[in-house]
Enzyme design. Structure first.
Site, PDB file in Angstrom:
ATOM      1  N   LYS B 105       0.812  -1.226   0.000  1.00  0.00           N
ATOM      2  CA  LYS B 105       0.000   0.000   0.000  1.00  0.00           C
ATOM      3  C   LYS B 105       0.834   1.260   0.000  1.00  0.00           C
ATOM      4  O   LYS B 105       0.469   2.254  -0.623  1.00  0.00           O
ATOM      5  CB  LYS B 105      -0.951   0.024   1.186  1.00  0.00           C
ATOM      6  N   GLU B 189       2.863  -4.152  15.343  1.00  0.00           N
ATOM      7  CA  GLU B 189       4.324  -4.193  15.395  1.00  0.00           C
ATOM      8  C   GLU B 189       4.805  -3.773  16.787  1.00  0.00           C
ATOM      9  O   GLU B 189       4.062  -3.180  17.559  1.00  0.00           O
ATOM     10  CB  GLU B 189       4.905  -3.202  14.368  1.00  0.00           C
ATOM     11  N   LYS B 204      -3.765   3.736   2.472  1.00  0.00           N
ATOM     12  CA  LYS B 204      -4.851   3.009   1.802  1.00  0.00           C
ATOM     13  C   LYS B 204      -5.935   3.965   1.321  1.00  0.00           C
ATOM     14  O   LYS B 204      -6.499   3.793   0.238  1.00  0.00           O
ATOM     15  CB  LYS B 204      -5.436   1.975   2.761  1.00  0.00           C
TER      16      LYS B 204
END
Lengths: 426, 426
Positions: B105, B189, B204
């Site tokens: 993306k 993460e 996105k």
């Protein structure tokens, strides 16, 4: 003499969908032109309010064969419906090398295998996104986006009329009354059997089964149960069971067979299928790898159906010539006019609300409500102000002033409140 | 010597998505083969449990340039992510005449315009359905199914991690705790900034803006508000306002500008955007002609993302050669094993329930509940029996016997009760 266009359309049918298609196609600005239109009673159709969306040079005819074999037609768009005489006309058109775009679910359900094979043989496109769920792009979603998955089940709300009737009954209306309303609004035919008895949904389910389950079904073999025997009492009992009632269409592959059924079913309120209201359509695909995917929107109506037809025509045009919609570099405006939520955390003391209200008033921001839950310590008190729609940047200036007040313990949290009708403003 | 295949894939990245792609592609049975795989530490990847889904003849390499220009690669599939060095590799691949499928993306948001122009010039496909909303086919839906509409607004839940966090907070979890859970589940993460601060969703949103709004945005210009300042108290106040909280991404065309924003917003519970739970993604497009269309499903995860990647590869294969999935003629089984609802209308008298229960027991149909609302006349009493899962055809035989009882005033109404885990059985 006409200038050359990328694609020339012969249109069969200038009713609600056909005339909406003319309007939607014109609005795209694409290099695609309607050259011929077939309809009965051409003179009446020429005075249709949407006739202005087709060029003066269009040739009107009440003889369909003049359209399906015409030299100046590249793609035949069929929005009439039914099996005969449509199948014969489109077969002739395919033999004449025309591409086909159709919204005809019965034709695709019952004769699709034959017509698709013929189209492949003659190397023409046969597209029918409008045949299922109108303006909801479930067919492109399945064929282009989910072809890599193994879809094992389809569940759907495929008939907007039944959904309109059952949604209204959920709110207390009687079947006979809401059927009359649906008829007066044009949602249901004088003879409502195709809708309420499930034959319309069944045809659509078979179209989806071919694409998603790769199973060719005979629609007549799919059991269809009528919604006409559902009564108010059933909604009352369903509610007690945590459910509502919807006309559900389901097909599932198991053990080498396809288990398929259309009819009113009890749907638990937490399932997506219960979310569809009014004439909305919904399709839920269940894939072995991708899980459940939900598609929902307006399943019928002139404009949504015309969007699906137009998108198919543009897809053919994109193959035939360069019909592109390049994106233009655009500046971003991050501002928004909307109601907002502001959460303050303060060391409580007299005068705080007056100070906040004063700062907001200075910037012409109107307070909609003030919320304060009990049970928090006065030394660290969270409370909330909601505003009427205001420009975010203006609100943030006001909040910056408020944030500087000595009893503010945390930076105020500003959140937009979504509304179903909010819009960016300039 | 290998037999010829329709399409040969060079795969960049054999992590969660790359290895899932190998599995999903193999499951399609399509005539497409992975010929080369790039990854660091090739020896470790060769012993990956999903390495069995690629043929023994595949060439593993830790040098990406060996993949992007290889003679035996027709399409490069990139599932690594990030701008560099990916952009250079894919640019080289396009110049070498390779088609590209990517799930990246950031690359498509920031460099998409340049790469798409180059791909068009070199007459290769550049497909990226997996870049937005993973397994939800919103890009094919917009580009193939809604190209005929004028889409003026996109609203979405585009980051599954934020949705997971905010859904859990809605149920009472604290931000810090649920972030840790998300990290331990692999949803977030170690440094969660890209997700929680909105940078992932913003990329996105810009990809969708290009396609749906035809507006080329600089992602860095879109305001992104963090969800990390949202606290439990905000859910309590939101609930009081009939709302929940979600990370919403919105872009709208108005007055020649694009108003865009990503951040936590209050969402009224009746809006579709409030329906997304856990890691689900959702996109709502608003079109001038087609109205609102909702797409929803699994936005991330190896398998759903791999479905999108595989579908893109199959689309390229379909153009390169005949990769078809013909539908097979299938018999329909209209029967279903499911819980059912049976509504009776009786002239009340002693022994009715015993008679009904007896008839059901004779066919081994177990009663789950018996519902009887007060306030109906005993002469015409409606009441409901629900059953445990049973075969519909068996149930109908039992109900036929019951219908013959002399105090039955109407034909009993039998309705299936949908359950989220019901399945056809043989």
């Amino acid at each position: 003499m006409q200038e050359a266009v990328a694609l020339r359309v012969g249109l069969l049918g200038f009713g609600t969908v056909g005339s909406s298609f003319a309007e939607v196609l014109a609005a795209t600005g694409a290099d695609v032109r309607i050259t011929r239109i077939f309809n009965r009673d051409v003179e009446r159709k020429k005075s249709h309010e949407r006739a202005k969306f087709v060029g003066a040079e269009v040739k009107w005819t009440s003889d369909a064969t003049e359209v399906v074999t015409a030299e100046d037609v590249d793609v035949v768009v069929e929005v009439i419906g039914g099996l005969e005489p449509i199948e014969g006309w489109l077969t002739t058109a395919i033999h004449a090398g025309k591409h086909i775009v159709t919204a005809n679910k019965q034709l695709i359900a019952y004769r699709g295998a034959t017509l698709l094979a013929l189209a492949a043989e003659k190397k023409v496109h046969l597209l029918y996104n409008a045949a299922v769920a109108g303006g909801v792009p479930v067919i492109p979603g399945i064929t282009q986006g989910l072809s890599g998955d193994k879809i094992t089940r389809i569940s759907g709300i495929l008939n907007g009329t039944c959904n309109f009737i059952l949604s209204a009954m959920e709110k207390g209306a009687e079947y006979a009354d809401v059927l009359k309303t649906a008829q007066s609004l044009g949602y249901a035919e004088a003879n409502p059997s195709a809708d309420v008895d499930g034959f319309d949904a069944r045809a659509k389910l078979c179209v989806l089964s071919r694409l998603a389950l790769r199973a060719e079904l005979n629609p007549d073999e799919v059991p269809a149960q009528t919604i006409s025997t559902v009564a108010a009492i059933d909604f009352a009992y369903a509610k007690e069971l945590g459910c509502t009632l919807r006309q559900v269409s389901r097909a599932e592959v198991a053990g080498g067979k396809v288990h398929a059924r259309v009819g009113p079913m009890l749907v638990p309120k937490e399932m997506p299928i219960a979310w569809s209201h009014d004439t909305q359509n919904m399709v839920v695909t269940s894939g072995e790898f991708g899980g459940d995917v939900v598609f929902s929107g307006h399943g019928a109506g002139g404009h949504p159906t015309a969007v699906a037809v137009t998108s198919d025509v543009l897809r053919i045009a994109a193959g035939a010539a360069a019909v592109r919609f390049p994106a233009t570099a655009s500046s971003v405006d991050g501002d928004v006019t909307a109601p907002h939520y502001i959460r303050f955390v303060v060391a409580d003391q007299p005068g705080i609300v007056a100070a906040i209200a004063g700062a907001l008033a200075k910037y012409n921001v109107n307070i909609d409500s003030l919320l304060q839950h009990r049970g928090y310590a006065a030394e660290k008190l969270p409370f909330v102000v909601t505003t009427e729609p205001c420009l975010r940047s203006t609100l943030e200036r006001a909040v910056a002033e408020i944030a500087a007040l000595e009893y503010m313990l945390e930076a105020p949290l500003v959140l937009q409140i979504l509304t179903s009708d909010d819009h960016a403003t300039d």
